[in-house]
Design a protein around this motif. Structure first.
Motif, short mmCIF file in Angstrom:
data_model
loop_
_atom_site.label_atom_id
_atom_site.label_comp_id
_atom_site.label_asym_id
_atom_site.label_seq_id
_atom_site.Cartn_x
_atom_site.Cartn_y
_atom_site.Cartn_z
N UNK A 1 -6.53 8.13 1.40
CA UNK A 1 -6.25 7.05 0.46
C UNK A 1 -7.56 7.36 -0.58
N UNK B 1 5.80 -8.96 6.53
CA UNK B 1 4.78 -8.96 7.31
C UNK B 1 4.31 -10.30 7.27
N UNK C 1 11.75 -5.71 6.19
CA UNK C 1 10.44 -6.03 6.71
C UNK C 1 9.78 -7.08 5.92
N UNK D 1 0.60 -2.98 7.01
CA UNK D 1 -0.05 -1.66 6.72
C UNK D 1 -1.01 -1.81 5.63
N UNK D 2 -2.30 -1.19 5.37
CA UNK D 2 -2.92 -1.16 4.40
C UNK D 2 -3.39 0.33 3.78
N UNK D 3 -3.90 0.20 2.68
CA UNK D 3 -4.13 1.48 1.98
C UNK D 3 -5.20 2.46 2.92
N UNK D 4 -5.69 1.79 3.64
CA UNK D 4 -6.79 2.51 4.63
C UNK D 4 -5.98 3.28 5.61
N UNK D 5 -5.05 2.65 6.57
CA UNK D 5 -4.53 3.18 7.48
C UNK D 5 -3.24 3.78 7.45
N UNK D 6 -2.51 3.50 5.88
CA UNK D 6 -1.40 4.38 5.65
C UNK D 6 -0.37 4.34 6.62
N UNK D 7 -0.30 3.28 7.39
CA UNK D 7 0.77 3.23 8.41
C UNK D 7 2.12 3.00 8.06
N UNK D 8 3.11 3.80 8.46
CA UNK D 8 4.47 3.54 8.23
C UNK D 8 4.87 2.32 8.86
N UNK D 9 5.94 2.01 8.38
CA UNK D 9 6.62 0.93 9.15
C UNK D 9 6.84 0.95 10.60
N UNK D 10 7.31 2.22 10.80
CA UNK D 10 7.48 2.41 12.29
C UNK D 10 6.25 2.42 13.14
N UNK D 11 5.03 2.82 12.67
CA UNK D 11 3.73 2.71 13.22
C UNK D 11 3.09 1.53 13.28
N UNK D 12 3.58 0.51 12.00
CA UNK D 12 2.94 -0.80 12.30
C UNK D 12 3.84 -1.53 13.22
N UNK E 1 3.32 2.53 1.49
CA UNK E 1 3.47 3.06 2.90
C UNK E 1 4.72 3.36 3.33
N UNK E 2 5.07 4.56 3.76
CA UNK E 2 6.33 5.15 4.13
C UNK E 2 7.32 4.10 5.20
N UNK E 3 8.36 4.34 5.41
CA UNK E 3 9.10 3.64 6.37
C UNK E 3 8.80 4.24 7.66
N UNK E 4 9.07 5.63 7.80
CA UNK E 4 8.75 6.44 8.85
C UNK E 4 7.75 7.79 8.29
N UNK E 5 7.33 8.22 9.45
CA UNK E 5 6.62 9.72 8.93
C UNK E 5 7.05 10.74 10.02
N UNK F 1 0.88 -1.18 -0.07
CA UNK F 1 0.09 -0.09 -0.04
C UNK F 1 0.87 1.43 0.02
#
Lengths: 606, 606
Positions: free
Chosen positions: A588, B162, B160, B127-138, A300-304, A298
């Motif tokens: 998104x 998943x 990484x 991460x998903x398209x909806x949550x747009x989480x960064x790797x750090x957030x995951x 997604x970035x590594x870090x925000x 999706x």
């Protein structure tokens, strides 16, 4: 003594030179007009060509090495060898002017200072047999709760001298330098805008928020691909790719900052902070993160979050090794800190209106700020707005058709009034806008049959190339290479797709925020393109919602401005740390149930 | 099948061997008895000589290369080539045994585990398209508020995945490793005691608190001087001195840990933490701090607080590069983390008694712990207790007179029952104690005239060397080099100065804490010397206050024990962070108004 003055007819700007002994190259740089000069103004590369008419010094020998007879006759000079002696008109030539400098011409200002970097001139309390204080405790007693990292402590353990006064430099609560003389007046920082194409560095005096010098260069990563996708692919295909690209851009930045320090006669020890902005890929490649996650769903970035790291650890060698490198936060995989910079620059963080920021580009970034919340999305507009994928499209260089009006017949202007070479983005938007107004294309973007137009001159311009229609914008006898310049049916479709994507992004953000387009208070155009675009044309073709023209404002180089603001003001920097998740919600759009519908209907001209 | 057993007559210890196939070298190491073996037990250096009587394997070819006919006849073997087949008496030979291993024999135990290093086997939320989480957030969603440093993030951004379960390793809240297999059973740490003379490393299983293996070596800095002062001077005289000494000891530690890992078949990736203790100079030189401030009044350290740094940043390469190097806190310039280790080891932090810790050495460290507070000082006792500056003094090696009793005449024992070569510290204290009891010296330390003693044998031993008296301890026919071994008047004075310094330190701490010596509940002897000393003798000469003998306890290698405890237990580590200032007050005794008086009166034998 004559009054020394420069006039720039192309952008209708006058600069008072006063008694400066700077070259024209440096005079323009002070105004953020950056002429391409790889040798740094030493007269050895011959690249900084401009046209000058008026009172200037005689042609130098260096210039004779680089300029042809023809150029010399046409008043072409090297900006680095040209010195103003009175009044002069200066014309900026094709490709010499960086987009970001043109766009920031109007935003030159002093920045409010609220420093993260604090310098104090103090005496450190001595240790005694009774208090048995460690060196760290002595410093803490003098400064109160200071953090000292191990490298710094090693240095201090060797140099400490309680008999002398000392200038200490703090970054927040961290001790980052100690000097045994009073250097409080030397406190510098650099704002850096890493574009995919261009890297610009702004040297700032952190004591007064003044910009000292600007320097820019092509992003040295460009040899590994012009766009972010090809650079990401390079990293996926090469084990050492990330490291190579990371070192490349850091080396480029080091060279720019060194050039600035030399020109401004500043010791690199006194540069304590860099604040950087760039898109998420530029962010990841600078920091050294593998952009793999940006290459596939999706996305997604590594870090925000903001990254703050010691200069020596990140590998920036042109500032104090204990100084800080601050890369502003990303909002999403394709909404980076350049957008955060635009949000800061537009001061949306304090905003109570409904504001829309639009950055038109291959990747269009849109931010909707409302009193209830802020939303951001990216939308794959494709490169049509930049003249790519358009049959006769070109970048905004000399000879590009940049504005068009249709009266009895087609009338256009070109950059530098040169014979037409092609059509740039602003020209394309004008053309389509006029096509709609006159009825050369229908609401659904179809080029009409010639006879529909009650105008012979215009009818004649609609021709067939195989089975597809084209509209002649410039006849062969008007153009540079003696071939016609046309807009094809496919070109119209490309623009429709681009505007559909932007429109869908805007409309979905409006839906998510539950704001009607009538309630939009401001549309802020970020990026270089926003400065050139004919707002009325853009509104007519439906790139923006149909709001009053005075609500559409160009932000200039909003990303770089944001970096400067965050560099000079710690409150702004701290606010920007929250931008990525707390304050701005990434939407998104492609998964929104209305996306397909909005995209398709957004392609129509209504 | 025979019962396999080792008996160590010198320390009256029996070890059950069971079915181990380990060499005698390894069997003894498991019991913390470290035989000097530079080649690491490969049979190539010939250094690990011991005497073995009993059921063992035949002499090997390797041993024949290194052992003389004479040695072979006298049951000398190489410990690394000797395997126990039944019952055997094992004698540890001169100089082969490290002091610290002897002293910790009695403290071998399992350590209560409360890990700072936590391993979990989890799946990371995608991460998903909806949550747009960064790797750090995951990762943070899966683990909750985890800190990830940039080096680690660079690694993760590349690796990484998943789809797989992953073992994550946390140090406090910092993510320090991710492995795509279940390695939760592999969690190791190393406790390190950097002595001025010897460096010892204890490999511990952090999952169960068990000690796996021990390894020690001479401190590689020793080539730059035997004591802390000469190493500090080396740093003052050489620009690169600190770096040289720092690298030297870190290299030595890396070699020891590598040796331990190889022997225990452990991947260095699974060693996550080292906890170190050492005196303040050893601390500064390891960390890389210039010890300048320790060289001159007021002898203050650069830092007291615990230092926690990433292994790769400090330059320890034999453990996980993201693992942590933790150097316990210093209390003062000459009261280091070895003393903090002793405080931890004695469990004084929870103590409600009045306890006194004494570490006798060139620099004597004294801690007084009371329910009201804890106090520490250092006192320059000089090297008398270690046999230096004593005419016939020597270290506690084979042939040293280590205990003396006077009945009708002088009776003494030597280490290994060898012909006497000199007098070690414990022998000296016994001698002076007996001199007092019998009346060979007066209360003020003067050797009496021979006629005063009503014992012809003893009177004969008091001789004159020039104008100064000496007392013969061993006649020339009893000694190794056929020369008499004596105690001189000057020797008695040296001991008086040493004990005066210790006594003054103790008395001033008692005064500061307002505790009477009668109210001391325990006297804890730290350091190797504490294991050998005859407590009654030491009490009689007045090294300690006059308390009941059963209140005097040997702590063994208290510093190393403290490091192990802090390594295995985060609560203990956290407590130790406060030791240096919040909990333990450093007292500078030399500036106390009563110091001179206490020092002089402390020299008397009363």
């Amino acid at each position: 003594m004559n009054e020394k003055k420069i006039h720039l007819p192309e952008i209708n700007k006058t600069i008072n030179v006063a008694n400066s002994k700077d070259s024209l190259l440096d005079l323009l740089a002070k105004e953020e007009i950056i002429i391409y000069s790889p040798c740094g103004g030493k007269g050895t590369c011959g690249k900084c060509k401009i046209r000058v008419k008026g009172s200037v010094n005689d042609i130098t020998n260096e210039e004779k090495n680089f300029l042809t007879e023809d150029e010399l006759e046409n008043d072409i000079r090297l900006a680095c060898r040209t010195f103003i002696t009175g009044y002069a008109d200066v014309y900026l030539l094709e490709g010499k002017l960086r987009n970001d400098s043109k766009s920031s011409l109007e935003t030159l200002k002093e920045y409010k200072v609220n420093n993260k970097v604090i310098k104090k001139y103090i005496k450190i309390h001595k240790p005694t047999l009774e208090n048995n204080n460690s060196v760290v405790e002595c410093i803490n007693n003098s400064l109160k709760d200071v953090h000292i990292d191990l490298d710094m402590l090693r240095k201090i353990s060797k140099d400490i001298d309680y008999s002398k006064n000392v200038t200490i430099t703090l970054y927040d609560n961290e001790l980052i330098d100690m000097e045994y003389e009073d250097t409080r007046d030397k406190n510098y920082g650099v704002a850096i805008d890493i574009g995919t194409t261009t890297v610009a560095c702004y040297l700032m005096d952190l004591n007064n928020g003044k910009q000292i010098k600007v320097s820019s260069t092509q992003n040295p990563q460009a040899v590994y691909g012009a766009d972010v996708i090809s650079r990401i692919n390079y990293c996926l295909e090469n084990e050492e790719g990330v490291e190579v690209l990371s070192k490349k851009v850091k080396k480029g930045i080091d060279e720019l900052i060194k050039e600035l320090s030399v020109k401004a006669n500043i010791d690199k020890r006194h540069i304590y902070q860099c604040v950087l902005v760039g898109n998420t890929t530029m962010n990841h490649l600078f920091i050294g993160l593998n952009p793999k996650s940006l290459s596939a769903m999706p996305f997604n970035p590594v870090i925000k979050d903001v990254v703050i790291e010691k200069a020596s650890r990140i590998g920036i060698n042109s500032i104090n090794s204990h100084g800080k490198i601050v890369f502003l936060s990303n909002i999403g995989g394709f909404v980076g800190s350049d957008t955060v910079g635009a949000i800061i620059s537009a001061d949306l963080t304090h905003d109570v209106d409904n504001s829309l920021i639009i950055d038109l580009g291959t990747n269009g970034e849109i931010v909707l700020s409302t009193p209830k919340g802020r939303y951001a999305c990216s939308t794959a507009a494709g490169p049509a707005f930049e003249g790519a994928k358009i049959k006769n499209g070109m970048q905004a260089f000399s000879g590009a058709i940049n504005s068009v009006i249709i009266e009895d017949d087609m009338h256009y202007t070109t950059i530098d009034n040169q014979p037409a070479k092609g059509i740039c983005g602003s020209g394309l938007i004008d053309i389509i806008s006029e096509f709609i107004r006159i009825g050369i294309i229908t609401e659904d973007g179809k080029i009409v049959e010639p006879h529909v137009l009650n105008n012979e001159k215009l009818s004649k311009r609609i021709i067939k190339n195989g089975r597809k229609k084209e509209v002649i914008i410039a006849y062969d006898n008007e153009t540079y290479n003696r071939q016609i310049i046309t807009i094809t049916q496919k070109d119209v479709r490309e623009l429709q797709l681009a505007k559909g994507a932007i429109k869908a992004g805007i409309n979905i953000l409006l839906k998510v925020a539950e704001v009607k387009f009538q309630n939009i208070d401001r549309i802020l155009l970020a990026g270089a393109f926003g400065n050139y675009i004919n707002k009325e044309s853009a509104r007519r073709i439906g790139v923006f919602p149909n709001v009053e023209l005075d609500k559409i404002i160009s932000l200039g180089n909003a990303a770089g401005e944001g970096a400067k603001l965050a560099l000079c003001n710690k409150e702004i920097l701290d606010i920007s740390r929250r931008e990525y998740s707390l304050a701005t919600k990434h939407i998104e759009i492609s998964t929104h149930p209305d996306f397909q519908d909005e995209f398709v209907s957004g392609m129509y001209f209504k």
